[in-house]
Motif scaffolding. Structure first.
Motif, PDB file in Angstrom:
ATOM      1  N   ARG A 145      29.715 -47.839 -20.162  1.00  0.00           N
ATOM      2  CA  ARG A 145      29.125 -49.247 -19.168  1.00  0.00           C
ATOM      3  C   ARG A 145      29.091 -50.519 -20.020  1.00  0.00           C
ATOM      4  NH1 ARG A 145      26.340 -46.362 -14.195  1.00  0.00           N
ATOM      5  NH2 ARG A 145      28.005 -45.520 -13.287  1.00  0.00           N
ATOM      6  N   VAL A 146      28.374 -50.113 -21.096  1.00  0.00           N
ATOM      7  CA  VAL A 146      27.767 -51.478 -21.816  1.00  0.00           C
ATOM      8  C   VAL A 146      28.688 -51.862 -22.573  1.00  0.00           C
ATOM      9  CG1 VAL A 146      26.117 -51.680 -23.939  1.00  0.00           C
ATOM     10  CG2 VAL A 146      25.319 -50.182 -22.192  1.00  0.00           C
ATOM     11  N   VAL A 147      29.842 -50.988 -23.350  1.00  0.00           N
ATOM     12  CA  VAL A 147      30.772 -51.617 -23.981  1.00  0.00           C
ATOM     13  C   VAL A 147      31.723 -52.341 -23.106  1.00  0.00           C
ATOM     14  CG1 VAL A 147      32.730 -50.812 -25.330  1.00  0.00           C
ATOM     15  CG2 VAL A 147      30.722 -49.850 -25.747  1.00  0.00           C
ATOM     16  N   ALA A 148      32.240 -51.842 -21.991  1.00  0.00           N
ATOM     17  CA  ALA A 148      32.840 -52.806 -21.187  1.00  0.00           C
ATOM     18  C   ALA A 148      32.379 -54.047 -20.805  1.00  0.00           C
ATOM     19  CB  ALA A 148      33.146 -51.626 -19.835  1.00  0.00           C
ATOM     20  N   LEU A 149      31.166 -54.115 -20.370  1.00  0.00           N
ATOM     21  CA  LEU A 149      30.442 -55.532 -20.156  1.00  0.00           C
ATOM     22  C   LEU A 149      30.464 -56.262 -21.399  1.00  0.00           C
ATOM     23  CD1 LEU A 149      27.603 -54.427 -17.836  1.00  0.00           C
ATOM     24  CD2 LEU A 149      29.773 -55.319 -17.150  1.00  0.00           C
ATOM     25  N   ALA A 150      30.327 -55.561 -22.662  1.00  0.00           N
ATOM     26  CA  ALA A 150      30.185 -56.432 -23.932  1.00  0.00           C
ATOM     27  C   ALA A 150      31.615 -57.032 -24.329  1.00  0.00           C
ATOM     28  CB  ALA A 150      29.697 -55.529 -24.930  1.00  0.00           C
ATOM     29  N   LEU A 151      32.601 -56.402 -23.645  1.00  0.00           N
ATOM     30  CA  LEU A 151      34.016 -56.934 -24.269  1.00  0.00           C
ATOM     31  C   LEU A 151      34.460 -58.014 -23.310  1.00  0.00           C
ATOM     32  CD1 LEU A 151      35.546 -53.540 -25.078  1.00  0.00           C
ATOM     33  CD2 LEU A 151      35.088 -55.311 -26.786  1.00  0.00           C
ATOM     34  N   ILE A 152      33.808 -58.235 -22.113  1.00  0.00           N
ATOM     35  CA  ILE A 152      34.300 -59.151 -21.095  1.00  0.00           C
ATOM     36  C   ILE A 152      34.267 -60.620 -21.714  1.00  0.00           C
ATOM     37  CG2 ILE A 152      33.839 -60.110 -18.891  1.00  0.00           C
ATOM     38  CD1 ILE A 152      33.104 -57.557 -17.745  1.00  0.00           C
ATOM     39  N   PRO A 153      33.125 -60.980 -22.510  1.00  0.00           N
ATOM     40  CA  PRO A 153      33.310 -62.119 -23.124  1.00  0.00           C
ATOM     41  C   PRO A 153      34.234 -62.598 -24.027  1.00  0.00           C
ATOM     42  CG  PRO A 153      31.002 -61.472 -23.080  1.00  0.00           C
ATOM     43  CD  PRO A 153      32.043 -60.331 -22.671  1.00  0.00           C
ATOM     44  N   ILE A 154      35.082 -61.490 -24.958  1.00  0.00           N
ATOM     45  CA  ILE A 154      36.351 -61.860 -25.531  1.00  0.00           C
ATOM     46  C   ILE A 154      37.344 -62.204 -24.576  1.00  0.00           C
ATOM     47  CG2 ILE A 154      37.956 -60.781 -27.006  1.00  0.00           C
ATOM     48  CD1 ILE A 154      35.455 -58.932 -28.157  1.00  0.00           C
ATOM     49  N   LEU A 155      37.632 -61.672 -23.627  1.00  0.00           N
ATOM     50  CA  LEU A 155      38.564 -61.693 -22.440  1.00  0.00           C
ATOM     51  C   LEU A 155      38.435 -63.306 -22.166  1.00  0.00           C
ATOM     52  CD1 LEU A 155      39.330 -58.297 -21.233  1.00  0.00           C
ATOM     53  CD2 LEU A 155      40.371 -59.644 -23.162  1.00  0.00           C
ATOM     54  N   ILE A 156      37.338 -63.408 -21.758  1.00  0.00           N
ATOM     55  CA  ILE A 156      36.960 -64.715 -21.176  1.00  0.00           C
ATOM     56  C   ILE A 156      37.175 -66.011 -22.105  1.00  0.00           C
ATOM     57  CG2 ILE A 156      35.219 -66.469 -20.103  1.00  0.00           C
ATOM     58  CD1 ILE A 156      33.766 -64.031 -18.658  1.00  0.00           C
ATOM     59  N   GLY A 157      37.009 -65.830 -23.168  1.00  0.00           N
ATOM     60  CA  GLY A 157      37.117 -66.448 -24.231  1.00  0.00           C
ATOM     61  C   GLY A 157      38.692 -66.827 -24.554  1.00  0.00           C
ATOM     62  N   ALA A 158      39.450 -65.726 -24.276  1.00  0.00           N
ATOM     63  CA  ALA A 158      40.942 -65.895 -24.410  1.00  0.00           C
ATOM     64  C   ALA A 158      41.478 -66.615 -23.244  1.00  0.00           C
ATOM     65  CB  ALA A 158      41.391 -64.302 -24.498  1.00  0.00           C
TER      66      ALA A 158
END
Length: 141
Positions: A73-86
């Motif tokens: 759960r935490v990892v999934a939320l932490a990775l979202i900013p990378i994709l928003i940046g993309a």
């Protein structure tokens, strides 16, 4: 109605699939573009080159954690900013469809939806660190 017998396996399948996508993209940055090339690309976007190395590390560690089912759960939320940046830096200007030149943002947006679903669902079945209240082997409550 959610089938509580199979839902944990669906969550695990989603968790592993999304984690695999992150490992694949980290591998692309490591072995095809190379870390130095990735840093140079980030600089061409006006971002610090060092951020390229951070993204490679986050995609590698985050992908592995999702696949293993460790703090999914935490990892999934932490990775979202990378994709928003993309989306903001690369894919947004290319339009919606991913087959547009420079790739649109539809795939990246769907990937974000997958991460949000993992964050809402939890680890699912067969996680190394299962969500509290679930069994490690079957993921059923």
């Amino acid at each position: 109605m959610i089938d509580t017998r199979t839902a944990p396996f669906a969550a695990a399948l989603l968790r592993v699939a999304v984690g695999g996508l992150f490992l694949a993209h980290a591998g692309l940055k490591l072995f095809v573009f190379t870390p130095a090339g990735t840093a140079q690309f980030f600089e061409s976007l006006g971002l610090p080159g060092a951020l390229g190395y951070v993204v490679i590390a986050a995609e590698t560690l985050g992908g592995a954690a999702l696949i293993a089912g460790v703090y999914a759960r935490v990892v999934a939320l932490a990775l979202i900013p990378i994709l928003i940046g993309a989306i903001v830096t690369v894919h947004g200007a290319a339009g919606f469809f991913f087959n547009n030149p420079n790739g649109g943002w539809e795939f990246v947006a769907l990937w974000i939806v997958g991460l949000v679903a993992v964050a809402l669902l939890g680890d699912g079945a067969l996680a190394l660190r299962p969500t509290p209240g679930t069994t490690r082997s079957l993921g059923v409550r």
